[in-house]
Design an enzyme around this catalytic site. Structure first.
Site, PDB file in Angstrom:
ATOM      1  N   LYS A  73       0.606  -1.380  -0.383  1.00 43.95           N
ATOM      2  CA  LYS A  73      -0.069   0.098   0.051  1.00 43.95           C
ATOM      3  C   LYS A  73       0.666   1.046   0.665  1.00 43.95           C
ATOM      4  O   LYS A  73       2.313   0.991  -0.009  1.00 43.95           O
ATOM      5  CB  LYS A  73      -0.618   0.061   1.159  1.00 43.95           C
ATOM      6  N   TYR A  92       1.233  -0.180  -4.477  1.00 48.43           N
ATOM      7  CA  TYR A  92      -0.474   0.541  -5.201  1.00 48.43           C
ATOM      8  C   TYR A  92      -0.240   1.527  -4.860  1.00 48.43           C
ATOM      9  O   TYR A  92      -0.149   2.137  -3.253  1.00 48.43           O
ATOM     10  CB  TYR A  92      -2.046  -0.334  -4.131  1.00 48.43           C
ATOM     11  N   HIS A  94      -3.174   4.679  -5.789  1.00 50.15           N
ATOM     12  CA  HIS A  94      -4.449   5.505  -5.979  1.00 50.15           C
ATOM     13  C   HIS A  94      -4.622   6.886  -5.612  1.00 50.15           C
ATOM     14  O   HIS A  94      -5.477   6.877  -4.953  1.00 50.15           O
ATOM     15  CB  HIS A  94      -5.613   4.510  -5.546  1.00 50.15           C
ATOM     16  N   GLU A 116      -1.363  -0.470  -9.723  1.00 44.73           N
ATOM     17  CA  GLU A 116      -3.511  -0.290 -10.597  1.00 44.73           C
ATOM     18  C   GLU A 116      -2.877   0.001 -11.315  1.00 44.73           C
ATOM     19  O   GLU A 116      -4.629  -0.310 -12.299  1.00 44.73           O
ATOM     20  CB  GLU A 116      -4.176   0.822  -9.341  1.00 44.73           C
ATOM     21  N   VAL A 237     -16.802  -0.179  -9.484  1.00 45.70           N
ATOM     22  CA  VAL A 237     -16.222   0.376 -10.092  1.00 45.70           C
ATOM     23  C   VAL A 237     -14.692   0.641 -10.278  1.00 45.70           C
ATOM     24  O   VAL A 237     -14.296   0.847  -9.207  1.00 45.70           O
ATOM     25  CB  VAL A 237     -17.333   1.660  -9.898  1.00 45.70           C
ATOM     26  N   ASP A 268     -11.208   2.999  -2.359  1.00 37.99           N
ATOM     27  CA  ASP A 268      -9.590   3.014  -2.305  1.00 37.99           C
ATOM     28  C   ASP A 268      -9.650   4.588  -3.903  1.00 37.99           C
ATOM     29  O   ASP A 268      -8.057   5.029  -3.657  1.00 37.99           O
ATOM     30  CB  ASP A 268      -8.716   2.136  -2.722  1.00 37.99           C
ATOM     31  N   VAL A 296     -13.055   0.439   3.575  1.00 40.83           N
ATOM     32  CA  VAL A 296     -11.875  -0.477   3.658  1.00 40.83           C
ATOM     33  C   VAL A 296     -11.520  -0.800   2.747  1.00 40.83           C
ATOM     34  O   VAL A 296     -11.548  -1.132   1.918  1.00 40.83           O
ATOM     35  CB  VAL A 296     -11.821  -1.977   4.882  1.00 40.83           C
ATOM     36  N   ASN A 298      -8.141  -1.834   2.640  1.00 40.49           N
ATOM     37  CA  ASN A 298      -6.972  -2.097   1.884  1.00 40.49           C
ATOM     38  C   ASN A 298      -7.515  -3.462   2.211  1.00 40.49           C
ATOM     39  O   ASN A 298      -7.660  -4.380   3.137  1.00 40.49           O
ATOM     40  CB  ASN A 298      -5.770  -2.143   2.701  1.00 40.49           C
ATOM     41  N   MET A 299      -9.249  -3.696   1.920  1.00 42.57           N
ATOM     42  CA  MET A 299      -9.628  -4.981   2.273  1.00 42.57           C
ATOM     43  C   MET A 299      -8.814  -6.640   2.020  1.00 42.57           C
ATOM     44  O   MET A 299      -8.747  -8.038   3.145  1.00 42.57           O
ATOM     45  CB  MET A 299     -11.182  -5.575   1.339  1.00 42.57           C
TER      46      MET A 299
END
Length: 368
Positions: A73, A92, A94, A116, A237, A268, A296, A298-299
């Site tokens: 993350k 990641y 985002h 991503e 989405v 995110d 959440v 960061n599931m």
């Protein structure tokens, strides 16, 4: 190349950037790997496992001092302060929903590549896909749990029992997250609406599940109608690099029955439901208009053993390429990796991020 693997800092994030076998492959190729003490513990890997693979065990600052920093993350503010101009960050990011982080990475002068936005020629997102699979399945699993009365939900079993109506799940988006949320919802016996603007995708999903679901063209009227009758709403989405479009307004959320549940996997990227905001594993839910919201960001961190292996299966080849060639040559040779570049020596080089944050965009090719 010296490669750093820090311990994740996000709330209850138990994944790690590299598994020991990945470290061994990099060390055997002649690279140095430094792993922060305790980085792999949440995924079941001790420091000794990394030592045996050839890694050095270091503190956080040293891990962030490597030429290539491999994370799961995005870094927090303290971690960004350890980064220096010319380093490569691979994680990641985002950034479309994180303007402060985008500014900090620009100021740091790093090359930041977001998992991503790495995109293959066929349009797939190879590094996003495994975590989307995990998050999609978790979305329905978590939603079913939150529908229990003791969790604040309606007290409803999604699959129902003979003589009692099934629960209804509405899934916005028939991509990787959506189809995996659908797999679990279908297996539980729920009634399912899947909405998308791509009729070919809806046809594929309809055929895959032998017509045992409702495929609905996504427009405001159909969304409002389906959401109002849903017991569980899953936001699924994704638009590459961009902030997620808001498809469900607060007025529509207010029409849902009290005790219904929303799980927005798009949180995110800003979320596709107006009433969603990011939450943590430690404090995952809140209510708006009597509807339980789970945001959440960061599931997959909740199932780190599965997630870490799935993630590193896809990231390791890119890490090996960057380490072998250097980041500039690696992005020149690999168009998919080049699409992952978000920030490059102070410039935003991902069009979706730039437009979402209303910042100047520079094509990566002009900076190489």
């Amino acid at each position: 190349m010296r490669i750093g693997v820090p311990k994740e800092s996000k709330n209850l994030e138990f994944r790690v950037g590299l598994v020991p076998d990945g470290v061994r492959a990099l060390v055997d190729a002649g690279h140095e790997v430094c792993v922060e003490a305790g980085a792999g513990r949440g995924s079941g890997f001790g420091d000794e496992d990394y030592r045996k693979a050839g890694a050095q065990i270091v503190d956080a600052e040293e891990a962030f001092g490597a030429q290539l920093v491999v994370k799961v993350k995005e870094p927090n503010a303290e971690e960004v302060a350890w980064l220096r101009s010319g380093q490569t960050l691979f994680a990641y990011l985002h950034l479309a929903a994180a303007p402060a982080l985008a500014d900090a990475l620009r100021a740091a002068g790093v090359m930041a590549i977001g998992y991503e936005t790495i995109q293959s020629p066929d349009g797939a997102f190879p590094v996003l896909a495994p975590m989307s699979e995990v998050a999609g399945r978790l979305a329905t699993q978590i939603g079913a749990h939150l529908l229990q009365k003791d969790q604040g939900g309606r007290g409803l079993l999604l699959g129902g029992v003979p003589g009692v109506l099934r629960g209804k799940v509405t899934i916005l988006g028939a991509g990787t997250v959506g189809i995996n949320a659908l797999r679990v919802a279908h297996a539980l016996g729920a009634e399912v609406d899947v909405l998308d603007v791509d009729l070919r995708r809806l046809t594929y999903v309809y055929d895959l599940f032998h017509g045992e679901l409702n495929t609905v063209y996504s427009n405001p009227t159909n969304i409002a109608r389906s959401v109002a009758s849903a017991d569980l709403l899953v936001g699924a989405v994704y638009v590459s690099g961009r902030r997620a479009p808001v498809l469900v307004s607060e007025d529509v959320v207010a029409q849902m029955q009290a005790g219904s549940v929303i799980v927005d996997v798009a949180v995110d990227q800003g979320g596709c439901i107006e009433t969603i905001h990011p939450t943590t594993h430690a404090d995952p839910t809140y209510e708006v208009h009597g509807v339980l919201h789970y945001g959440v960001a960061n599931m997959p961190g909740a199932v780190p053993r599965t997630s870490t292996f799935a993630l590193t299966n896809t990231t390791l080849p890119f890490v090996e390429r960057i380490a072998a060639l250097g980041v500039e040559e690696a992005v020149r040779e690999d168009p998919s990796l080049a699409l992952g570049a978000n920030v490059w020596r102070g410039e935003i080089v991902c069009r979706g991020v730039a437009e979402s944050l209303e910042l100047p965009y520079r094509p990566l090719a002009s900076l190489l």
